[in-house]
Motif scaffolding. Structure first.
Motif, mmCIF file in Angstrom:
data_model
loop_
_atom_site.group_PDB
_atom_site.id
_atom_site.type_symbol
_atom_site.label_atom_id
_atom_site.label_comp_id
_atom_site.label_asym_id
_atom_site.label_seq_id
_atom_site.Cartn_x
_atom_site.Cartn_y
_atom_site.Cartn_z
ATOM 1 N N GLY A 66 -8.005 -61.674 4.673
ATOM 2 C CA GLY A 66 -8.312 -62.058 6.215
ATOM 3 C C GLY A 66 -9.753 -62.123 6.418
ATOM 4 N N SER A 101 -13.098 -63.259 16.525
ATOM 5 C CA SER A 101 -12.448 -62.135 15.888
ATOM 6 C C SER A 101 -11.869 -62.408 14.651
ATOM 7 N N ARG A 158 -9.278 -60.233 11.737
ATOM 8 C CA ARG A 158 -8.450 -58.909 11.507
ATOM 9 C C ARG A 158 -8.301 -58.892 9.972
ATOM 10 N N SER A 179 -6.855 -57.191 6.128
ATOM 11 C CA SER A 179 -5.981 -56.360 5.879
ATOM 12 C C SER A 179 -6.238 -55.671 4.445
ATOM 13 N N TRP A 197 -12.910 -48.264 5.647
ATOM 14 C CA TRP A 197 -13.501 -49.655 5.465
ATOM 15 C C TRP A 197 -15.039 -49.489 5.419
ATOM 16 N N PHE A 253 -14.730 -52.657 16.714
ATOM 17 C CA PHE A 253 -13.817 -52.553 15.659
ATOM 18 C C PHE A 253 -12.650 -51.551 15.925
ATOM 19 N N SER A 293 -6.477 -49.563 11.673
ATOM 20 C CA SER A 293 -4.987 -49.039 12.349
ATOM 21 C C SER A 293 -4.368 -49.026 10.671
ATOM 22 N N TYR A 325 -5.552 -52.016 8.349
ATOM 23 C CA TYR A 325 -6.161 -53.176 9.138
ATOM 24 C C TYR A 325 -7.298 -52.714 9.690
ATOM 25 N N LEU A 326 -8.233 -53.604 9.779
ATOM 26 C CA LEU A 326 -9.694 -53.681 10.476
ATOM 27 C C LEU A 326 -9.812 -54.695 11.429
ATOM 28 N N GLN A 327 -9.468 -54.566 12.664
ATOM 29 C CA GLN A 327 -9.536 -55.557 13.711
ATOM 30 C C GLN A 327 -11.093 -55.610 14.034
ATOM 31 N N MET A 328 -11.752 -56.646 14.125
ATOM 32 C CA MET A 328 -13.172 -56.938 14.531
ATOM 33 C C MET A 328 -13.155 -57.828 15.579
ATOM 34 N N ASN A 329 -13.881 -57.521 16.549
ATOM 35 C CA ASN A 329 -13.940 -58.500 17.617
ATOM 36 C C ASN A 329 -15.307 -58.587 18.101
#
Length: 129
Positions: free
Chosen positions: A8, A17, A19, A21, A36, A68, A71, A80-84
């Motif tokens: 990702g 953004s 994300r 995985s 992470w 961030f 989840s 997962y790491l969602q980075m905005n």
């Protein structure tokens, strides 16, 4: 064979953004805390985010708080790491890591890398205009 594989990463403009995985193979993540980490050129590896084995406890470094979100989906054996709101200073190689344990301890404090036993190979994230 125990393996963690990140995906990702890539290039993104500031404010965008991504994300990431972290897929596990050779073992199930159910009883593992996931961290992470990232390492920028010339800098030490730093903990960015962590999630407990149940997903009930999360922790973030100041650099990622509010931007961030970590989840996990144990059914998919993936975290997962969602980075905005990405910033140029987020540019780094991002790694996921796992440690066996159900205690919230593993995600407490400054998320030191020494706690974690299994590591992925990393995925590059580059934020620039």
């Amino acid at each position: 064979q125990v393996q963690l594989v990140e995906s990702g990463g890539g290039w993104m403009q500031p404010g965008g953004s991504l994300r990431l995985s972290c897929a596990a193979s050779g073992f199930t993540l159910d009883n593992f805390a996931i961290g992470w980490f990232r390492q920028a050129p010339g800098k030490e590896r730093e903990g960015v985010a962590c999630i407990s084995s149940s997903g009930g406890s999360t922790n973030y470094a100041d650099s990622g708080k509010g931007r961030f979100a970590v989840s996990r989906d144990n059914a998919k054996n993936t975290a997962y790491l969602q980075m905005n709101s990405l910033k140029p200073e987020d540019t780094a190689v991002y790694y996921c890591a796992a440690v066996m344990g159900t205690s919230d301890f593993y995600c407490a404090g400054a998320i030191p890398s020494q706690r974690f036993d299994y590591w992925g190979q990393g995925t590059q994230v580059t934020v620039s205009s």
